[in-house]
Design an enzyme around this catalytic site. Structure first.
Site, PDB file in Angstrom:
ATOM      1  N   TYR A 161       0.843  -1.210   0.000  1.00  0.00           N
ATOM      2  CA  TYR A 161       0.000   0.000   0.000  1.00  0.00           C
ATOM      3  C   TYR A 161       0.871   1.250   0.000  1.00  0.00           C
ATOM      4  CZ  TYR A 161      -3.651   3.274   1.522  1.00  0.00           C
ATOM      5  OH  TYR A 161      -4.529   4.333   1.614  1.00  0.00           O
ATOM      6  N   LYS A 165       1.091   4.146  -2.916  1.00  0.00           N
ATOM      7  CA  LYS A 165       0.706   5.545  -2.674  1.00  0.00           C
ATOM      8  C   LYS A 165       1.876   6.495  -2.912  1.00  0.00           C
ATOM      9  CE  LYS A 165      -3.660   4.973  -1.646  1.00  0.00           C
ATOM     10  NZ  LYS A 165      -4.724   5.524  -2.515  1.00  0.00           N
TER      11      LYS A 165
HETATM   12  P1  NAD Z   1     -13.519   2.461   0.807  1.00  0.00           P
HETATM   13  O1  NAD Z   1     -13.003   1.075   0.755  1.00  0.00           O
HETATM   14  O2  NAD Z   1     -14.502   2.830   1.867  1.00  0.00           O
HETATM   15  O3  NAD Z   1     -14.147   2.850  -0.615  1.00  0.00           O
HETATM   16  C1  NAD Z   1     -13.435   2.622  -1.798  1.00  0.00           C
HETATM   17  C2  NAD Z   1     -14.394   2.388  -2.959  1.00  0.00           C
HETATM   18  O4  NAD Z   1     -13.583   2.095  -4.110  1.00  0.00           O
HETATM   19  C3  NAD Z   1     -15.331   1.185  -2.757  1.00  0.00           C
HETATM   20  O5  NAD Z   1     -16.667   1.538  -3.040  1.00  0.00           O
HETATM   21  C4  NAD Z   1     -14.798   0.154  -3.758  1.00  0.00           C
HETATM   22  O6  NAD Z   1     -15.823  -0.659  -4.326  1.00  0.00           O
HETATM   23  C5  NAD Z   1     -14.160   1.029  -4.813  1.00  0.00           C
HETATM   24  N1  NAD Z   1     -13.134   0.301  -5.580  1.00  0.00           N
HETATM   25  C6  NAD Z   1     -12.229  -0.586  -5.113  1.00  0.00           C
HETATM   26  N2  NAD Z   1     -11.506  -1.076  -6.127  1.00  0.00           N
HETATM   27  C7  NAD Z   1     -11.959  -0.486  -7.254  1.00  0.00           C
HETATM   28  C8  NAD Z   1     -11.622  -0.604  -8.624  1.00  0.00           C
HETATM   29  N3  NAD Z   1     -10.669  -1.455  -9.047  1.00  0.00           N
HETATM   30  N4  NAD Z   1     -12.285   0.165  -9.531  1.00  0.00           N
HETATM   31  C9  NAD Z   1     -13.256   0.998  -9.123  1.00  0.00           C
HETATM   32  N5  NAD Z   1     -13.638   1.142  -7.845  1.00  0.00           N
HETATM   33  C10 NAD Z   1     -13.004   0.393  -6.921  1.00  0.00           C
HETATM   34  O7  NAD Z   1     -12.205   3.383   0.885  1.00  0.00           O
HETATM   35  P2  NAD Z   1     -12.007   4.874   1.474  1.00  0.00           P
HETATM   36  O8  NAD Z   1     -11.545   4.764   2.874  1.00  0.00           O
HETATM   37  O9  NAD Z   1     -13.150   5.747   1.141  1.00  0.00           O
HETATM   38  O10 NAD Z   1     -10.728   5.287   0.601  1.00  0.00           O
HETATM   39  C11 NAD Z   1     -10.806   6.022  -0.610  1.00  0.00           C
HETATM   40  C12 NAD Z   1      -9.387   6.386  -1.032  1.00  0.00           C
HETATM   41  O11 NAD Z   1      -8.749   7.096   0.034  1.00  0.00           O
HETATM   42  C13 NAD Z   1      -8.493   5.180  -1.326  1.00  0.00           C
HETATM   43  O12 NAD Z   1      -7.641   5.486  -2.414  1.00  0.00           O
HETATM   44  C14 NAD Z   1      -7.693   5.030  -0.051  1.00  0.00           C
HETATM   45  O13 NAD Z   1      -6.460   4.395  -0.253  1.00  0.00           O
HETATM   46  C15 NAD Z   1      -7.519   6.477   0.342  1.00  0.00           C
HETATM   47  N6  NAD Z   1      -7.211   6.680   1.769  1.00  0.00           N
HETATM   48  C16 NAD Z   1      -8.031   6.211   2.751  1.00  0.00           C
HETATM   49  C17 NAD Z   1      -7.706   6.427   4.088  1.00  0.00           C
HETATM   50  C18 NAD Z   1      -8.572   5.920   5.217  1.00  0.00           C
HETATM   51  O14 NAD Z   1      -8.126   5.987   6.382  1.00  0.00           O
HETATM   52  N7  NAD Z   1      -9.779   5.454   4.950  1.00  0.00           N
HETATM   53  C19 NAD Z   1      -6.537   7.116   4.408  1.00  0.00           C
HETATM   54  C20 NAD Z   1      -5.729   7.595   3.384  1.00  0.00           C
HETATM   55  C21 NAD Z   1      -6.081   7.372   2.059  1.00  0.00           C
END
Ligand code: NAD
Length: 255
Positions: A161, A165
């Site tokens: 991961y 990133k």
């Molecule tokens: P989440 O898992 O709640 O939602 C992600 C969505 O992306 C889901 O609906 C999933 O179906 C969709 N998805 C997954 N693979 C996919 C693909 N191949 N094509 C299209 N859609 C796809 O995640 P989140 O927490 O809302 O995270 C969103 C973004 O923020 C991600 O890139 C994650 O890495 C980043 N992020 C999250 C956090 C955290 O703490 N939640 C922190 C830093 C960064």
């Protein structure tokens, strides 16, 4: 005012829940027509209906961002429906949960899928969106990276991961520079630990408490904490911002 995004066409990937869903609502409330795109179509059908209920023109698109043809079809479907594409939030991303000695044991499929979605997927999106935006000499691309692209997440370290990133951040800087004189701004937001369903499981309770202790702001991010940066990076006020990595982490990376 200059934050007004009236009539702009925006897309959000990974819009089915969590951060992406909040970004879709934020852009819609700022005046955009919003295409919500996700691998899980039923999720974006619901989000599109929620947006429509608020009077926001919306479109649900099924896409696997790791598939270049899917991504090209996504952009085409949006341009066909709304006539344009002004703002793109490439937000879809995945993370696999960690076991001890994770980097010794991580299955090759998990390493490859992490790269395929978080790095390749964001690039395919930038490429297809960029093609449209560069042609008209105007556009805003905002990728969702993570503070884990800069620091090593802990106590559960996820090398795949973090590497994906870090790649996303540096790719954003590269495209940001490449397209800076052609009217297309490419930037990214890097959230700290966000209070989403994924981070609210019982198993994560002690870890969540550690994160909160280690965060100067003494709380996790709410998805709403990320919306303002997106509106700024989508608006003309950020026209001189190229390849920014906007870290939004309550100060986590300061300590
Ligand atoms: P989440 O898992 O709640 O939602 C992600 C969505 O992306 C889901 O609906 C999933 O179906 C969709 N998805 C997954 N693979 C996919 C693909 N191949 N094509 C299209 N859609 C796809 O995640 P989140 O927490 O809302 O995270 C969103 C973004 O923020 C991600 O890139 C994650 O890495 C980043 N992020 C999250 C956090 C955290 O703490 N939640 C922190 C830093 C960064």
């Amino acid at each position: 005012g200059k934050f007004n995004l009236d009539g702009k066409v925006a897309l959000v990937t990974g819009a089915g829940q969590g951060i992406g869903e909040a970004l879709a609502h934020g852009l819609g409330e700022a005046g955009c027509k919003v295409a919500v795109c996700d691998l899980e179509f039923s999720r974006v059908e619901r989000v599109a209906a929620d947006l429509a209920a608020k009077g926001i023109p919306s479109l649900a698109v099924k896409v696997d961002v790791s598939n270049k043809e899917d991504v090209e079809a996504m952009v085409k479907a949006i341009v066909d429906k709304f006539g344009d594409l002004d703002i793109a939030c490439n937000n879809a991303g995945i993370v696999y949960s960690t076991t001890e000695n994770h980097s010794v044991d991580i299955p090759q499929t998990q390493w490859e899928r992490t790269m395929a979605v978080n790095l390749n997927g964001v690039f395919y999106c930038c490429q297809a969106e960029g093609k449209h935006m560069l042609k008209k000499g105007k556009g805003k691309i905002i990728n969702t990276a993570s503070m884990s692209g800069t620091i090593v997440n802990h106590p559960q370290i996820q090398a795949a991961y973090n590497a994906s990133k870090a790649g996303c951040v540096h790719m954003t800087k590269s495209l940001g520079a490449e397209w800076a004189d052609r009217g297309v701004n490419v930037n990214c937001i890097s959230p700290g630990y966000v209070d989403t369903a994924l981070n609210r499981t019982e198993a994560l309770t002690p870890i969540r408490e550690q994160w909160i202790r280690e965060t100067p702001a003494k709380r996790l991010a709410d998805v709403q904490d990320l919306v303002g940066a997106i509106i700024y990076l989508a608006s003309p006020l950020s026209d001189y911002c190229n390849g920014l990595d906007m870290i939004i982490d309550g100060g986590f990376t300061l300590w």
